[in-house]
Design a protein around this motif. Sequence first.
Motif, mmCIF file in Angstrom:
data_model
loop_
_atom_site.group_PDB
_atom_site.id
_atom_site.type_symbol
_atom_site.label_atom_id
_atom_site.label_comp_id
_atom_site.label_asym_id
_atom_site.label_seq_id
_atom_site.Cartn_x
_atom_site.Cartn_y
_atom_site.Cartn_z
ATOM 1 N N HIS A 13 0.877 -1.173 0.000
ATOM 2 C CA HIS A 13 0.000 0.000 0.000
ATOM 3 C C HIS A 13 0.911 1.219 0.000
ATOM 4 O O HIS A 13 1.750 1.391 0.881
ATOM 5 N N PHE A 14 0.752 2.082 -1.009
ATOM 6 C CA PHE A 14 1.619 3.253 -1.169
ATOM 7 C C PHE A 14 0.743 4.467 -1.412
ATOM 8 O O PHE A 14 -0.122 4.463 -2.284
ATOM 9 N N ASN A 15 0.963 5.532 -0.624
ATOM 10 C CA ASN A 15 0.063 6.686 -0.666
ATOM 11 C C ASN A 15 0.503 7.763 -1.657
ATOM 12 O O ASN A 15 0.007 8.889 -1.619
ATOM 13 N N ALA A 16 1.484 7.437 -2.517
ATOM 14 C CA ALA A 16 1.975 8.446 -3.471
ATOM 15 C C ALA A 16 1.996 7.865 -4.882
ATOM 16 O O ALA A 16 1.640 6.711 -5.103
ATOM 17 N N GLY A 17 2.433 8.702 -5.812
ATOM 18 C CA GLY A 17 2.495 8.274 -7.201
ATOM 19 C C GLY A 17 3.664 7.356 -7.474
ATOM 20 O O GLY A 17 4.448 7.051 -6.570
ATOM 21 N N PRO A 18 3.828 6.915 -8.731
ATOM 22 C CA PRO A 18 4.908 5.995 -9.103
ATOM 23 C C PRO A 18 6.281 6.537 -8.697
ATOM 24 O O PRO A 18 6.527 7.748 -8.756
#
Length: 373
Positions: free
Chosen positions: A316-321
């Motif tokens: 789970h990642f809360n930012a863009g690529p």
Amino acid sequence: MKFTIDRADLLRSLNHVHSVVERRNTIPILANVLLLADADTLSLTTTDMDLEIVESTSAKASQPGATTVPAHTLYDIVRKLPDGSSIEFTSGANDTTLQVKAGKSTFRLGCLPTEDFPRMGSADKFAYSFKLPAADLRTLIDRTRFAISNEETRYYLNGIYLHAAENEGVSVLRAVATDGHRLARFEMPLPEGAGDMPGVIIPRKAINEIRKLIDEAGDSIEISLTDNKLKFSFDHITLTTKLIDGTFPDYERVIPKNNDKVLEVNPALLGSAVDRVSTISSEKSRAVKLTLGGKTMTLSANSPDSGSASEEIEIHFNAGPMEIGFNSAYLMDVTKQIEGDGCRMSLSDPASPTIIQDASDTSSLYVLMPMRV
């Protein structure tokens, strides 16, 4: 001197003390163990001038006395004797030899004078003293020692920095280790008596020796300090070490404060994926690249000689690529320390330090410098 001791008791004590003795010594007495026998106790002491271990065990002495004999030779003899043996030690009239007898086996070992044996800490008055549960000291060492530097020119990084600190108004005992590429920090509630202690750097060898002893320790370990020495005491064992005479760097400056990109992943899943992919990575750089999306992360490695590898895992990642590279061995070292199911990585950009923590335990904090990949 004449005494009798059970093989199991002597082997256990020799196993604790003999590893302090370096295999190659330019000073002959440092290759020896000091044996001091009284009515019902045998004391064994070894030292390398920077570190000393003293352990007492039960024995029956008909003629109390003291001598020194080669530590590794004695250890090898006792190790090879049959289980359940009773070992009799007798020193000659001039104390230049020690006879070791068990069953039908007899050995004669050369002795060196006890007055030549250097002693540490016996006359020192330790200004600061506090107690730690053995389990807490074990955790403190395990969570930090992997980040100790091996670079002898930066000698002040060749140990764990132990000191009293504050975290959000709470007094803590904090341990920090770093090699310039990664940093490990662990903290626990400040024990009674440690509030005024000075910050000290405990050498790597002392850390490794006390870690081996902790597993057999009782409930608590007493830690005592002077300006240049530290002593661990528990059960019938005392370990005294000189401290590293240097200034530990201001590690707080290395810990980023505004990393707002948060990655959450299972640490066991991450560690095993890094392990597999890094099989292909170059032996020199050990680099692995993390390509982050919102719900997946692709780990990849390339080597001119071995080819390439990649693996995808859920995150789970809360930012863009984003793409970032790390030393695979350093990343695996950190994931091994996280016991919970959640690992939180706080990132800023591909060139800035990354913070890694157990999502359910904030007592440990790790900082990893990224690599170009």
